[in-house]
Design an enzyme around this catalytic site. Sequence first.
Site, PDB file in Angstrom:
ATOM      1  N   TYR A 174      -8.825  -4.056  -5.172  1.00 37.84           N
ATOM      2  CA  TYR A 174      -8.256  -5.083  -4.302  1.00 37.84           C
ATOM      3  C   TYR A 174      -9.061  -6.382  -4.417  1.00 37.84           C
ATOM      4  O   TYR A 174     -10.267  -6.362  -4.702  1.00 37.84           O
ATOM      5  CB  TYR A 174      -8.339  -4.651  -2.839  1.00 37.84           C
ATOM      6  CG  TYR A 174      -7.280  -3.690  -2.356  1.00 37.84           C
ATOM      7  CD1 TYR A 174      -5.932  -3.988  -2.467  1.00 37.84           C
ATOM      8  CD2 TYR A 174      -7.640  -2.498  -1.729  1.00 37.84           C
ATOM      9  CE1 TYR A 174      -4.970  -3.123  -1.987  1.00 37.84           C
ATOM     10  CE2 TYR A 174      -6.679  -1.621  -1.240  1.00 37.84           C
ATOM     11  CZ  TYR A 174      -5.342  -1.940  -1.376  1.00 37.84           C
ATOM     12  OH  TYR A 174      -4.388  -1.083  -0.899  1.00 37.84           O
ATOM     13  N   GLU A 193      -8.009  -0.908   5.093  1.00 34.56           N
ATOM     14  CA  GLU A 193      -8.933  -0.703   6.214  1.00 34.56           C
ATOM     15  C   GLU A 193      -9.966  -1.825   6.277  1.00 34.56           C
ATOM     16  O   GLU A 193     -11.085  -1.641   6.745  1.00 34.56           O
ATOM     17  CB  GLU A 193      -9.636   0.661   6.120  1.00 34.56           C
ATOM     18  CG  GLU A 193      -8.741   1.827   6.426  1.00 34.56           C
ATOM     19  CD  GLU A 193      -7.830   2.171   5.261  1.00 34.56           C
ATOM     20  OE1 GLU A 193      -6.599   2.081   5.436  1.00 34.56           O
ATOM     21  OE2 GLU A 193      -8.329   2.536   4.194  1.00 34.56           O
ATOM     22  N   ASN A 219       1.526  -5.875  -0.622  1.00 32.23           N
ATOM     23  CA  ASN A 219       1.091  -4.486  -0.508  1.00 32.23           C
ATOM     24  C   ASN A 219       1.877  -3.788   0.599  1.00 32.23           C
ATOM     25  O   ASN A 219       1.788  -4.186   1.757  1.00 32.23           O
ATOM     26  CB  ASN A 219      -0.415  -4.412  -0.196  1.00 32.23           C
ATOM     27  CG  ASN A 219      -0.921  -2.994  -0.179  1.00 32.23           C
ATOM     28  OD1 ASN A 219      -0.591  -2.193  -1.055  1.00 32.23           O
ATOM     29  ND2 ASN A 219      -1.712  -2.651   0.824  1.00 32.23           N
ATOM     30  N   GLU A 220       2.650  -2.798   0.227  1.00 31.82           N
ATOM     31  CA  GLU A 220       3.455  -2.026   1.184  1.00 31.82           C
ATOM     32  C   GLU A 220       4.224  -2.937   2.154  1.00 31.82           C
ATOM     33  O   GLU A 220       4.215  -2.728   3.360  1.00 31.82           O
ATOM     34  CB  GLU A 220       2.548  -1.068   1.965  1.00 31.82           C
ATOM     35  CG  GLU A 220       1.992   0.034   1.088  1.00 31.82           C
ATOM     36  CD  GLU A 220       1.244   1.077   1.879  1.00 31.82           C
ATOM     37  OE1 GLU A 220       0.533   0.719   2.828  1.00 31.82           O
ATOM     38  OE2 GLU A 220       1.388   2.266   1.560  1.00 31.82           O
ATOM     39  N   GLU A 231       0.292   7.616  -3.950  1.00 33.46           N
ATOM     40  CA  GLU A 231      -0.971   7.532  -3.222  1.00 33.46           C
ATOM     41  C   GLU A 231      -1.657   8.892  -3.287  1.00 33.46           C
ATOM     42  O   GLU A 231      -1.286   9.810  -2.579  1.00 33.46           O
ATOM     43  CB  GLU A 231      -0.745   7.139  -1.757  1.00 33.46           C
ATOM     44  CG  GLU A 231      -0.224   5.734  -1.580  1.00 33.46           C
ATOM     45  CD  GLU A 231      -0.617   5.141  -0.243  1.00 33.46           C
ATOM     46  OE1 GLU A 231      -0.939   5.907   0.671  1.00 33.46           O
ATOM     47  OE2 GLU A 231      -0.606   3.905  -0.129  1.00 33.46           O
ATOM     48  N   TYR A 291     -15.290   7.923   2.694  1.00 30.51           N
ATOM     49  CA  TYR A 291     -13.957   8.404   2.347  1.00 30.51           C
ATOM     50  C   TYR A 291     -13.941   9.823   1.784  1.00 30.51           C
ATOM     51  O   TYR A 291     -12.922  10.291   1.283  1.00 30.51           O
ATOM     52  CB  TYR A 291     -13.289   7.444   1.341  1.00 30.51           C
ATOM     53  CG  TYR A 291     -11.811   7.253   1.570  1.00 30.51           C
ATOM     54  CD1 TYR A 291     -11.341   6.329   2.490  1.00 30.51           C
ATOM     55  CD2 TYR A 291     -10.875   8.014   0.874  1.00 30.51           C
ATOM     56  CE1 TYR A 291      -9.984   6.161   2.715  1.00 30.51           C
ATOM     57  CE2 TYR A 291      -9.513   7.846   1.101  1.00 30.51           C
ATOM     58  CZ  TYR A 291      -9.075   6.919   2.012  1.00 30.51           C
ATOM     59  OH  TYR A 291      -7.739   6.753   2.236  1.00 30.51           O
TER      60      TYR A 291
END
Length: 570
Positions: free
Chosen positions: A89, A135, A193-194, A255, A322
């Site tokens: 990103y 996030e 994005n989405e 994803e 994560y």
Amino acid sequence: VGEVVLQAADMAAVLLFVAVNLACLFISADLARGQRSFSIDYKNNCFLKDGKPFQYISGSVHYSRIPQYYWKDRLMKMYMTGLNAVQVYVPWNFHETVQGVYNFTGDRDLERFLDLANQTGLLVILRPGPYICAEWEMGGLPAWLLQKPNIILRSADTDYLMAVSNWLAVLLPKIKPWLYINGGNIISVQVENEYGSYYACDYNYMRHLRALFRYFLGEDLVLFTTDGNTDKEMTCGTLEGLYATIDFGTGVNSEFYTGWLDHWGDQHAVVDVQKVSRVLGEMLTMGANVNMYMFEGGTNFGYWNGADHDTRFRSVVTSYDYDAPLSEAGDPTEKLLAIRDVIKQVVVMKLQPSRVVVLITFIHDVYQRYGSFINYVSLYEQVFQGLLERDTKLVMNVTGQQGDTVDVLVENMGRVNFGSKINDYKGLLSNLILGKDVLTDWKIYPLDIDGAIAGGWPHTEIQKSPPATQKEPSSTGPTFYMGTLQPNGLTWDTFLKLNEWTKGQVWINGVNLGRYWPARGPQQTLYIPGPLLSTTLPNNITVLELEGAPAHLRVLFMDRPQLSITAQHH
């Protein structure tokens, strides 16, 4: 965790082009031999790289969450695991924190990251937004956009489009030389994005972005979108001329989560190693192109963490570990070794774990300089009255008398990064009521705490005029504490634990490590990259405790992270 992923599967989009390379035997005869190209062969359902069928195995890392002196290490470990691509990103607000002021140096040097990936042999799937979710604070959108009170984010709103256009006019020309077709390593670029998950569903906005990307990057680049698999999401998120990909659940989708994120108050998320390796094996056997989100998560240093707001506000923790194949500190995990065994595409090379300094060192010389933080910023003699918390505690009792001054310190716990509430203003946003009276005529101003501490405060102030006597620390209320860690000749990674401290921020040598909140958990330690520490000079430690410090005023440097509350008992 599986249930959580299904409910929130469109929070942090990653690519997995599923229907690719399933029957890809065709080689384009129209491309000149040796010409650099990357395209989609729709007839034979595959990607073509230089005219030949191509399958990528990619992992997500975020340069904004990893100190730049570790970029090469992380990229090399990805390559050694068998990956041939990295997905990344570009957070707009990381580079244009102040409107019109652009920063692409140091930890923000995007082109250096692309160059290191190229040197390592990794292709790049770039996701420049302008909205990224991830996030990350406000999904990558700069907070200064909210200075326009009626702005409609992620839409064809004039003010928003002007800001986006100005940003992309700076960013995209930097990207163009790094496109694979121009001799670089970027094989595809995501637009937005989405977007199908956002309420606006503004086709003019998406058309505007498509035009900007084509103008600056050319007509031959593969541009794509990523969305959930419902009709609404696909209808609002896709656009003609952009390759559409989808994400759903934990099966074969776009994803592929290796782990999951944590909010304060959650249990630490863990995703089973066998499940990850089994699903990865199934997808690679199908010939699918895979991106693993995340391959290394990294750290939300400073105030860069995002937040969710569904039924209530939920702030993302400082660690973005994560439960990924590479840990927050870049150490290979059992999950990485399992993934490497599944891929079996490169010669297996022994991965060396990052060096971690084993320190069990208490800081004995932490002391209080200015008494109350509120005294320092307002010059009034104050009595700490208590705290309010967004969506949780909205009423408190106060005592005082006529003529008293009320000071309110507002902590930014992260702007919402997903959904319809990303226009997340901070400060006094509604009436503050005392008894039956609405309090008015507030003086509101930001506190540049990072700037002051980066400039040496409070340690330099102490050196100039040490306190005559050591004051007894106040038990409650916002207070700064400071101390030093003497050099021991080592600059290895370590982890800071604040036993019995309540909530606040920590700086090491002027660098904001992020938020600690051990009682709320699950995270119990803060990651300190080794190069932040000095081998020759005392290392300055500054703590802003917002609620209440322990009597011992000690912090502990540890040799490993503790990302769950239960871990502290082991």
